[in-house]
Each structure stands twice: as structure tokens, then as C-alpha cells.
Design a protein around this motif. Structure first.
Motif, short mmCIF file in Angstrom:
data_model
loop_
_atom_site.label_atom_id
_atom_site.label_comp_id
_atom_site.label_asym_id
_atom_site.label_seq_id
_atom_site.Cartn_x
_atom_site.Cartn_y
_atom_site.Cartn_z
N GLU A 1 39.82 31.82 29.63
CA GLU A 1 39.63 33.14 29.07
C GLU A 1 40.10 34.17 30.09
OE1 GLU A 1 35.59 33.96 27.86
OE2 GLU A 1 36.26 35.73 26.71
N ILE A 2 40.77 35.20 29.64
CA ILE A 2 41.14 36.29 30.55
C ILE A 2 40.74 37.64 29.96
CG2 ILE A 2 43.06 34.97 31.55
CD1 ILE A 2 45.03 36.78 30.14
N TRP A 3 40.52 38.59 30.84
CA TRP A 3 40.28 39.96 30.40
C TRP A 3 40.76 40.89 31.51
CZ3 TRP A 3 36.61 36.74 32.30
CH2 TRP A 3 35.68 37.22 33.23
N GLN A 4 41.21 42.07 31.11
CA GLN A 4 41.87 42.98 32.05
C GLN A 4 41.87 44.40 31.49
OE1 GLN A 4 46.10 41.30 31.14
NE2 GLN A 4 46.28 43.54 31.22
N ARG B 1 39.15 49.07 42.94
CA ARG B 1 39.69 47.70 42.92
C ARG B 1 41.21 47.75 42.87
NH1 ARG B 1 37.62 43.14 41.39
NH2 ARG B 1 39.32 42.45 42.74
N THR B 2 41.83 46.72 43.47
CA THR B 2 43.26 46.59 43.29
C THR B 2 43.53 45.99 41.90
OG1 THR B 2 45.33 45.81 44.27
CG2 THR B 2 43.49 44.25 44.27
N THR B 3 44.76 46.06 41.45
CA THR B 3 45.14 45.55 40.13
C THR B 3 44.86 44.04 40.03
OG1 THR B 3 46.86 47.22 40.08
CG2 THR B 3 47.10 45.38 38.54
N HIS B 4 44.20 43.63 38.97
CA HIS B 4 43.84 42.21 38.85
C HIS B 4 43.59 41.84 37.39
CE1 HIS B 4 40.02 44.37 39.02
NE2 HIS B 4 39.51 43.39 38.32
N ILE B 5 43.53 40.54 37.13
CA ILE B 5 43.15 40.00 35.83
C ILE B 5 42.01 39.01 36.07
CG2 ILE B 5 43.88 38.52 33.90
CD1 ILE B 5 46.68 39.62 34.16
N HIS B 6 40.95 39.14 35.29
CA HIS B 6 39.81 38.22 35.42
C HIS B 6 40.07 36.95 34.63
CE1 HIS B 6 36.84 41.05 37.16
NE2 HIS B 6 37.55 41.96 36.54
N THR B 7 39.51 35.86 35.11
CA THR B 7 39.59 34.62 34.33
C THR B 7 38.31 33.80 34.48
OG1 THR B 7 40.96 32.71 33.80
CG2 THR B 7 40.71 33.23 36.12
N LEU B 8 38.00 33.08 33.40
CA LEU B 8 36.89 32.13 33.38
C LEU B 8 37.42 30.86 32.75
CD1 LEU B 8 33.78 33.81 31.68
CD2 LEU B 8 34.18 33.50 34.11
N SER C 1 31.14 27.66 33.39
CA SER C 1 32.34 28.45 33.59
C SER C 1 32.77 28.47 35.04
CB SER C 1 32.09 29.89 33.15
OG SER C 1 31.51 29.92 31.89
N HIS C 2 34.06 28.62 35.22
CA HIS C 2 34.60 28.80 36.56
C HIS C 2 35.21 30.18 36.58
CE1 HIS C 2 33.98 24.56 37.42
NE2 HIS C 2 34.16 24.46 36.12
N VAL C 3 35.05 30.85 37.67
CA VAL C 3 35.30 32.28 37.70
C VAL C 3 36.34 32.63 38.75
CG1 VAL C 3 34.18 34.53 37.89
CG2 VAL C 3 32.85 32.55 37.16
N GLY C 4 37.27 33.49 38.41
CA GLY C 4 38.24 33.91 39.40
C GLY C 4 38.99 35.15 38.97
N GLN C 5 39.90 35.59 39.81
CA GLN C 5 40.73 36.75 39.50
C GLN C 5 42.15 36.46 39.98
OE1 GLN C 5 38.86 40.33 41.07
NE2 GLN C 5 36.85 39.71 40.30
N PHE C 6 43.13 36.96 39.22
CA PHE C 6 44.54 36.83 39.60
C PHE C 6 45.03 38.18 40.12
CE2 PHE C 6 44.58 33.87 35.73
CZ PHE C 6 44.25 32.77 36.49
N GLU D 1 31.75 31.06 42.92
CA GLU D 1 31.24 32.10 43.81
C GLU D 1 31.91 33.45 43.58
OE1 GLU D 1 31.94 28.96 45.17
OE2 GLU D 1 29.81 28.58 44.88
N VAL D 2 33.12 33.44 42.96
CA VAL D 2 33.80 34.71 42.74
C VAL D 2 33.17 35.44 41.57
CG1 VAL D 2 36.00 35.78 42.17
CG2 VAL D 2 35.93 33.84 43.72
N THR D 3 33.07 36.75 41.70
CA THR D 3 32.32 37.52 40.70
C THR D 3 33.07 37.67 39.38
OG1 THR D 3 31.33 39.65 40.22
CG2 THR D 3 33.23 39.67 41.69
N GLU D 4 32.33 37.62 38.27
CA GLU D 4 32.92 37.91 36.96
C GLU D 4 33.02 39.41 36.74
OE1 GLU D 4 30.04 36.44 37.43
OE2 GLU D 4 28.49 37.09 36.01
N GLY D 5 32.38 40.19 37.59
CA GLY D 5 32.44 41.64 37.46
C GLY D 5 31.54 42.13 36.33
N PRO D 6 31.45 43.44 36.19
CA PRO D 6 30.50 43.99 35.20
C PRO D 6 31.04 44.09 33.78
CG PRO D 6 31.45 45.75 36.52
CD PRO D 6 32.06 44.46 37.01
N TYR D 7 32.32 43.71 33.55
CA TYR D 7 32.92 44.00 32.25
C TYR D 7 33.28 42.75 31.46
CZ TYR D 7 33.14 48.74 34.07
OH TYR D 7 32.80 49.97 34.59
#
Ligand SMILES: *[C@@H]1O[C@H](CO)[C@@H](O)[C@H](O)[C@H]1NC(C)=O
Ligand SMILES: *[C@@H]1O[C@H](CO)[C@@H](O)[C@H](O)[C@H]1NC(C)=O
Ligand SMILES: *[C@@H]1O[C@H](CO)[C@@H](O)[C@H](O)[C@H]1NC(C)=O
Ligand SMILES: *[C@@H]1O[C@H](CO)[C@@H](O)[C@H](O)[C@H]1NC(C)=O
Length: 336
Positions: A164-167, A221-228, A248-253, A117-123
Motif C-alpha cells: 500500500e502507498i500513500w503520498q 519533511r523532505t519529499t517522500h512516499i509512504h508504504t506498508l 504490516s511492514h512500514v517504510g518510506q521511499f 520501526e519506521v513510522t507510518e506517520g499521522p496520515y
């Protein structure tokens, strides 16, 4: 006759006769007469059967569990109310000296659930390299991440899945995407960049490690790292990239606000002109904090509060490997 029938009979008898003005003596006699006709006068004969069938034992366990639950709900079990992770420090709270046992520092952990349910965001960009070092040439505070993936249905580590992470980089820009609001829109070469993006396969113990930098903030947005998490091992390509927008499972750190403040006082973070959003102002963090603690635990490698040698960060999170969804990639990386 069964116990419940017996009760019903007695109750029915009282219902008709026990009213004001009734002859109490007559009622007593009547009751005695009813009881004398019962096959069973109490439950003694059931004892062995109830024991054998586990009914007694389940009753004891159920009441014990209820007792514990009610006490926990009232905070009478010695545990404090669950703290809001946004307000909780994730810095290893052990005094850190050269003699500190590593096992003491690294015992602390936080955990979150990654849900579809957490968004992967546009990037999000698919087709990134499978590698542990994501830095390339990006300046910033070095951050080594240790990530443990657990299966929420079995509570065991999840091996052989891709994390996978992206930031953003230190000034709050993502590589790989040319978009209004992501750095310099006029710089079309950003499409060919892959820094601060990548995937790793979890070890037999469900662990991946990444070498990266502390991300910079960007407006809104506050500082975060995306993950799948990709459970499809076949998504690995022969050229060392990963192409998968499914399963995929989606989240942010996230990071403690106090840590963000310390990092943002250093160069080149100080040159970031985008508006700072704090953890307390971030709606996505608020949602993730309701169900878990999505904050990275950390320790300053140089000790004290110095970022000079970088940070070690760690987090555990749970996934349900059977859940999946399709994520939306902004684009596919095809090479530098
Ligand atoms: C905890 O969070 C609330 C609301 O998010 C905020 O008002 C409060 O100041 C915070 N407390 C601390 C100690 O950060
Ligand atoms: C986290 O640490 C606590 C206490 O140190 C421990 O009870 C708990 O099991 C740990 N959780 C995980 C997911 O490792
Ligand atoms: C972050 O990336 C953007 C886009 O490539 C770049 O213009 C900027 O200089 C980078 N920040 C730093 C500190 O290098
Ligand atoms: C890797 O290979 C796939 C096809 O197998 C291709 O679609 C993709 O563009 C390649 N990526 C790079 C970075 O060369």
C-alpha cells in the motif's frame, strides 16, 4: 595422552625449572625424559580424523572468510566505502538514447529494508481501494512506480502480499485526512477523498506497479512516499478496498534532491508555499539510510532532464514476512 596435555606438561615442567641459574643441561634431559613418556608426540595421528570431521576444511574457510572480511573493512577488496545514499545519484546513469538497450538502463537497483520501526506517520488511512492507478484528477509530474518485494530471510520475491502507498499531491497535501497542517483545515470534504492512496497485491514475482504523480513537499519533511506491506490476504474487502491495520511492514521511499529540484521548478509544484525540507535535513531519511538505500531509481521518459513525459521509478525492498505490528490509522475511508 592428548596433545594439549602434552603441552601442559611441558609448560609446567619449564615453569618450575626454567628460571635464572638453573642447570640448562639438566632441563634438557628432563624434557627429553618427559617427552619419551608421551603416548603421542605430535598431531600426525589426528590428521585423518580432522580431515574426516571437516575441521581442516572449516579452518581453511574460516581463515579465508576472515581474510576477506578484514580486507573489506580496510577497503582493500576493490570496493569503495559504502556511500551515503543521500549523497548518491539514483538517476539511471546509462546514456539514454533511442538505441539504448532497456536491459542496460534497468540493471541498476537500490534496496532498503522496511522495518516495523519506521513510522507510518499521522496520515495513514485504512480502507483504501485496491488499484494501480492512484492519480484520479491530481495534476503533477506522472510517476510510474515498479516495486519489488523480497523476503530478507530467503532472498526470494514475496508474492500475494498487499503493498500500500500513500503520498501528498503536488502542493503537499494528503487526501483523506482533515488535520491542522494538512492543506486547508476548513475544507472538511478532504475526508471523502482517496487520491494518491491505494494498494496492490504482489505478482508471483513479488512485483506491484502504481501509476501516481511525483509528490509535493510539506513543512518539516523532505519529499517522500509512504508504504506498508500487509501480509493478511483476507484484509481485501468485497467492495475492492483493503482494511488492515495489522501485520504490516512500514517504510518510506525518497527521491534524489536533484530530481526534487527539477520537478519543483514545474507547475503546479511552484505554487506550493510550504517550507521545503531537503533530504539532508530529514531525520527519518537519515535513519532509513543507515541500514539501506530507500531511494527510488528513475529515468526521465522523454530523455534528458525533462519531466514532460513523466518518470519511471523503481525500487526493491526487503521484508521479513514473520514480523508484524499494529499501525495507527488516522481514519477509515468509507467512500467518496
Ligand atoms: C554529502 O552529505 C553531507 C552531509 O549530509 C554534506 O555535508 C555534503 O555536502 C554532501 N555532499 C554532496 C556531494 O552532496
Ligand atoms: C542490484 O544490482 C547489483 C549490480 O547491478 C547486483 O549485484 C545486486 O544483486 C542487485 N540487487 C538486487 C537486490 O537485485
Ligand atoms: C492538493 O490538494 C488540496 C486539498 O484537496 C487542494 O486544495 C489543492 O488544490 C491540491 N493541489 C493541486 C495542485 O491541485
Ligand atoms: C467496503 O466494505 C467494508 C465492509 O466490508 C466497509 O467497512 C467499507 O466502508 C466499504 N468501503 C467503501 C469505500 O465502500
Amino acid at each position: 595422552m592428548h596433545f594439549f596435555n602434552f603441552l601442559a606438561t611441558v609448560l609446567a615442567a619449564s615453569a618450575v625449572s626454567a628460571h635464572p641459574g638453573a642447570d640448562i643441561e639438566a632441563e634438557i634431559l628432563e624434557t627429553r625424559e618427559q617427552i619419551s613418556q608421551l603416548e603421542h608426540r605430535n598431531l600426525d595421528h589426528c590428521t585423518e580424523i580432522l580431515k574426516r570431521d571437516g575441521v581442516f576444511q572449516r579452518g581453511i574457510e574460516r581463515r579465508m572468510a576472515t581474510f576477506e572480511r578484514l580486507r573489506a573493512e580496510r577497503y582493500l577488496n576493490g570496493l569503495a566505502p559504502r556511500a551515503d545514499p543521500i549523497n548518491t545519484s539514483h538517476k539511471s546513469n546509462k546514456p539514454y538514447t533511442l538505441n539504448t538497450l532497456a536491459s542496460t538502463i534497468f540493471a541498476s537497483n537500490t534496496s532498503c529494508l522496511l522495518s516495523p520501526e519506521v513510522t507510518e506517520g499521522p496520515y495513514y488511512v485504512t480502507g483504501e481501494y485496491i488499484r494501480s492507478d492512484l492519480v484520479e484528477n491530481q495534476p503533477g509530474v506522472k510517476l510510474h512506480l515498479d516495486i519489488l518485494v523480497l523476503d530478507t530471510t530467503t532472498c526470494k520475491p514475496v508474492p500475494n502480499v498487499f503493498v500500500e502507498i500513500w503520498q501528498t499531491n503536488s502542493t503537499g497535501v494528503y487526501s483523506g485526512v482533515v488535520a491542522n497542517g494538512n492543506g486547508n483545515f476548513a475544507d472538511k470534504t478532504n475526508n471523502k477523498k482517496s487520491w494518491l492512496r491505494g494498494a496492490q497485491k504482489t505478482s508471483a514475482d513479488g512485483v506491484v506497479e502504481f501509476g501516481t504523480i511525483f509528490p509535493g513537499h510539506y513543512t518539516g519533511r523532505t519529499t517522500h512516499i509512504h508504504t506498508l506491506v500487509h501480509t493478511n490476504a483476507a484484509a481485501a474487502q468485497n467492495n475492492g478496498t483493503l482494511i488492515d491495520t495489522g501485520a504490516s511492514h512500514v517504510g518510506q521511499f525518497f527521491f534524489d534532491q536533484s530530481l526534487i529540484t527539477i520537478v519543483e521548478r514545474t507547475s503546479p509544484y511552484t505554487s506550493n508555499k510550504q517550507t521545503l525540507t531537503t533530504n539532508a535535513q530529514d531525520g527519518i531519511l537519515k535513519e532509513q539510510s543507515k541500514v539501506g538505500d530507500p531511494f527510488i531509481n528513475y529515468v526521465f521518459l522523454a530523455g534528458g532532464d525533462s519531466v514532460s513525459a513523466g518518470l519511471l521509478g523503481w525500487i526493491s525492498f526487503g521484508i521479513n514476512p514473520k514480523l508484524s505490528k499494529t499501525v495507527k490509522a488516522a481514519t477509515k475511508f468509507t467512500g467518496n
